[in-house]
Enzyme design. Structure first.
Site, PDB file in Angstrom:
ATOM      1  N   CYS A 176      42.168 -13.270  -1.984  1.00 55.72           N
ATOM      2  CA  CYS A 176      40.607 -13.994  -2.100  1.00 55.72           C
ATOM      3  C   CYS A 176      40.463 -14.831  -1.132  1.00 55.72           C
ATOM      4  O   CYS A 176      41.287 -15.143  -0.230  1.00 55.72           O
ATOM      5  CB  CYS A 176      40.945 -14.776  -3.346  1.00 55.72           C
ATOM      6  N   CYS A 207      37.170 -18.772  -3.815  1.00 57.30           N
ATOM      7  CA  CYS A 207      36.987 -18.015  -5.059  1.00 57.30           C
ATOM      8  C   CYS A 207      37.053 -18.814  -6.236  1.00 57.30           C
ATOM      9  O   CYS A 207      38.010 -19.598  -6.307  1.00 57.30           O
ATOM     10  CB  CYS A 207      37.958 -16.850  -4.786  1.00 57.30           C
ATOM     11  N   CYS A 229      39.507  -9.017  -3.791  1.00 58.46           N
ATOM     12  CA  CYS A 229      39.133  -9.432  -5.066  1.00 58.46           C
ATOM     13  C   CYS A 229      37.552  -8.908  -5.213  1.00 58.46           C
ATOM     14  O   CYS A 229      36.775  -8.913  -4.184  1.00 58.46           O
ATOM     15  CB  CYS A 229      38.953 -11.201  -4.983  1.00 58.46           C
ATOM     16  N   CYS A 270      34.972 -12.587  -5.267  1.00 56.87           N
ATOM     17  CA  CYS A 270      34.575 -13.230  -4.086  1.00 56.87           C
ATOM     18  C   CYS A 270      34.524 -12.209  -2.811  1.00 56.87           C
ATOM     19  O   CYS A 270      34.105 -12.655  -1.898  1.00 56.87           O
ATOM     20  CB  CYS A 270      35.519 -14.389  -3.726  1.00 56.87           C
TER      21      CYS A 270
HETATM   22 ZN    ZN Z   1      38.434 -13.935  -5.461  1.00 62.02          ZN
END
Ligand code: ZN
Length: 200
Positions: free
Chosen positions: A38, A42, A69, A72
């Site tokens: 991330c 995030c 992810c 994000c």
């Molecule tokens: Zn994330």
């Protein structure tokens, strides 16, 4: 040349737990337990500090086998849905013995519960809840067949805390109660042994 991973400092840790976007161009963090990486900003649930690895770029995290992810999008590209569903399925397979709700899955796999439910169903043909249930029942059947564990213990072990609920669900799914299922399997086994003895 492979750049060394960054050490976890207080500054980095604070950027992660505060979702500080001003660090987004500086590093990304990967979470060992989920296999996902991330941006600092995030909004996903704060991971355990000891599970985190810090990298200078998405490419380095990908090279270390982490996946971006869904929420994000740290790699600037969207993860294909089938890959995401595979990630969700892997997580269920590893965790179906624990409490597992749509919200928990959405949190761990970084998507909205609604989107996760729809995407999973479209690709797998069943809802996440039904998939979890199937995993639990098939694991329970395996325990019934191969062990002499008590019904209550099996219910507990496959993540179906209540014995009464387990019995109802097992019967609904397989048409037999756990005890009947175990009895029939044992009878089949015994008849195989008997046949074997006749052969000899
Ligand atoms: Zn994330």
């Amino acid at each position: 040349m492979v750049k060394p991973e960054w050490p976890m400092t207080d500054e980095i840790w604070h950027a992660i737990i505060r979702n500080d976007a001003s660090y987004d161009d500086q590093f990304i963090y990967a979470v060992q337990s989920t296999g996902i990486f991330c941006r600092p900003s995030c909004k996903s649930r704060a991971p355990k500090k000891e599970h985190i690895r810090i990298f200078g770029s998405p490419a380095e995290a990908i090279a270390a086998n982490f996946r971006p992810c869904k929420r994000c999008k740290p790699a600037h590209g969207r993860m294909p849905d089938d890959e995401w569903v595979e990630q969700i399925t892997d997580y269920i397979d590893a965790h179906f013995r624990e409490k597992l709700t749509l919200d928990i899955l959405a949190d761990v796999c970084h998507g909205s519960p609604y989107h996760l439910q729809r995407t999973f169903k479209r690709i797998k043909g069943v809802t996440p809840a039904l998939y979890i249930q199937q995993r639990r029942i098939s694991k329970a059947a395996e325990y019934l067949e191969r062990t002499d564990k008590a019904i209550a213990e099996i219910a507990e072990r496959v993540g179906l805390g209540s014995t009464a609920y387990f019995i109802t669900l097992f019967k609904k799914t397989t048409g037999q109660t756990p005890a009947e299922y175990r009895g029939k399997k044992a009878a089949v086994l015994q008849s195989e042994v008997d046949l074997h003895e006749i052969d000899n």
